[in-house]
Design a protein around this motif. Structure first.
Motif, PDB file in Angstrom:
ATOM      1  N   LYS A 196     -34.128  -6.051  72.428  1.00 42.74           N
ATOM      2  CA  LYS A 196     -34.686  -7.226  71.737  1.00 42.74           C
ATOM      3  C   LYS A 196     -35.014  -8.322  72.751  1.00 42.74           C
ATOM      4  O   LYS A 196     -35.979  -9.059  72.597  1.00 42.74           O
ATOM      5  CB  LYS A 196     -33.699  -7.754  70.700  1.00 42.74           C
ATOM      6  N   ARG A 199     -38.309  -7.480  74.255  1.00 43.44           N
ATOM      7  CA  ARG A 199     -39.344  -7.672  73.234  1.00 43.44           C
ATOM      8  C   ARG A 199     -39.611  -9.166  73.027  1.00 43.44           C
ATOM      9  O   ARG A 199     -40.751  -9.634  72.987  1.00 43.44           O
ATOM     10  CB  ARG A 199     -38.888  -7.012  71.928  1.00 43.44           C
ATOM     11  N   ASN A 200     -38.526  -9.948  72.947  1.00 44.05           N
ATOM     12  CA  ASN A 200     -38.689 -11.378  72.684  1.00 44.05           C
ATOM     13  C   ASN A 200     -39.304 -12.113  73.869  1.00 44.05           C
ATOM     14  O   ASN A 200     -40.093 -13.031  73.691  1.00 44.05           O
ATOM     15  CB  ASN A 200     -37.343 -11.990  72.307  1.00 44.05           C
ATOM     16  N   MET A 243     -38.109  -4.419  64.368  1.00 44.77           N
ATOM     17  CA  MET A 243     -38.678  -5.308  65.392  1.00 44.77           C
ATOM     18  C   MET A 243     -40.196  -5.359  65.301  1.00 44.77           C
ATOM     19  O   MET A 243     -40.854  -6.007  66.110  1.00 44.77           O
ATOM     20  CB  MET A 243     -38.247  -4.843  66.784  1.00 44.77           C
TER      21      MET A 243
END
Ligand code: ADP
Length: 289
Positions: A196, A199-200, A243
């Protein structure tokens, strides 16, 4: 799109106004600066970063296999090895020796199939010497791999990024005009927070995520070829869906892959394992001049 209420991002924060900012509410989002210009003799149609939340998950393996599969489709491919402190691309392709250069710039090394490669390990006297450089120096080298290398007629330049969300990935995101990234992960990391973060970071930097590649998702028996899933099916696909990122491929642990890599003969691998990633890159390429 309105700016995010949490991070005030000027990028198109996908969570703007929804209270789910990928910055987790941090106030400072790194500004995207003007990209560095490539070498004036270089020609590169599209640039794809291959990232991971942490090291050892097979990011370089996936980068190399994608390059191989694209090259076998007739595309001209290059790999910029930005994993400066853990470079493993030259070894997988059996590349040794030093890169050549002229007053004009640096020429990439070429594999048997013509994949162009630039890596710090093709510049050091001793490839086993550790690179003990501080972040800004490493970042400077990666930028030079973009600005000083004469990439020759590439359809796709793959950037093997250093793991994590530190200085060097940030530099790549800010200085090289990526068309997208692929995030490589093991099944455990895909369901944890590690992926994450990658991804973020991409979302915060306004970089398009083509999708995830799950590596080491199963063990392939060298005798019968049967695959044994290490983690029950469904978990990772669910995590990817949550996600909002496509799960492009699942790559099993294949002892033949590790052997070929160690022997520098990855180009002899004759299976196509990354159709999803290759198709996503071809689709991104189709929109380019
Ligand atoms: P990273 O770039 O994420 O640090 P590497 O690509 O260097 O990871 O992979 C770590 C090790 O695992 C290497 O020895 C590599 O050959 C091996 N490896 C990675 N993926 C696979 C796979 N699917 N099957 C077999 N070995 C693999």
């Amino acid at each position: 799109m309105s700016s995010c209420t949490s991070c005030q991002s000027k990028n198109s924060c996908p969570s703007a106004g929804e209270g789910q900012c990928p910055s987790g509410g941090q106030e400072q989002v790194p500004e995207r600066q003007t990209f560095d210009e490539p070498h004036n003799l270089a020609s590169v149609r599209s640039i794809i970063g291959v990232c991971s939340g942490k090291g050892g998950v097979g990011k370089s393996m996936v980068t190399s296999l994608i390059a191989l599969e694209l090259a076998k489709k007739g595309l001209t491919v290059g790999i910029l090895d930005a994993d400066v402190t853990g470079p493993s691309i030259p070894k997988a392709f059996g590349l040794r020796g030093k890169l050549s250069g002229s007053e004009d710039g640096i020429f990439p090394a070429q594999t048997h199939l013509g994949i162009q490669v630039v890596s710090i390990n093709l510049m050091l006297e001793n490839p086993e010497a550790p690179v003990i450089w501080r972040g800004p120096v490493v970042s400077g080298v990666v930028r030079q791999f973009w600005t000083d290398v004469i990439w020759d007629g590439l359809d796709v330049l793959l950037i093997d990024m250093p793991p994590g969300t530190g200085d060097v990935p940030l530099t790549v995101f800010q200085s090289i005009p990526l068309d997208g990234i692929i995030v490589v992960s093991t099944p455990q990391d895909l369901v944890s927070m590690i992926v994450k973060k990658s991804r973020n970071m991409a979302l915060m930097m306004g970089v398009h995520i083509l999708g995830f590649v799950e590596n080491m998702s199963a063990i392939r028996c060298p005798d019968c070829g049967k695959e044994i899933a290490l983690f029950g099916p469904g978990y990772t696909a669910k995590a990817a869906a949550e996600m909002n990122v496509p799960l492009l491929d699942r790559l099993p642990i294949d002892p033949q892959l590790a052997e070929l890599c160690d022997a520098g003969k990855l180009e002899s691998y004759d299976q196509t394992m990354l159709d999803g990633a290759v198709s996503a890159i071809m689709a991104a390429l189709a929109g380019k001049p």
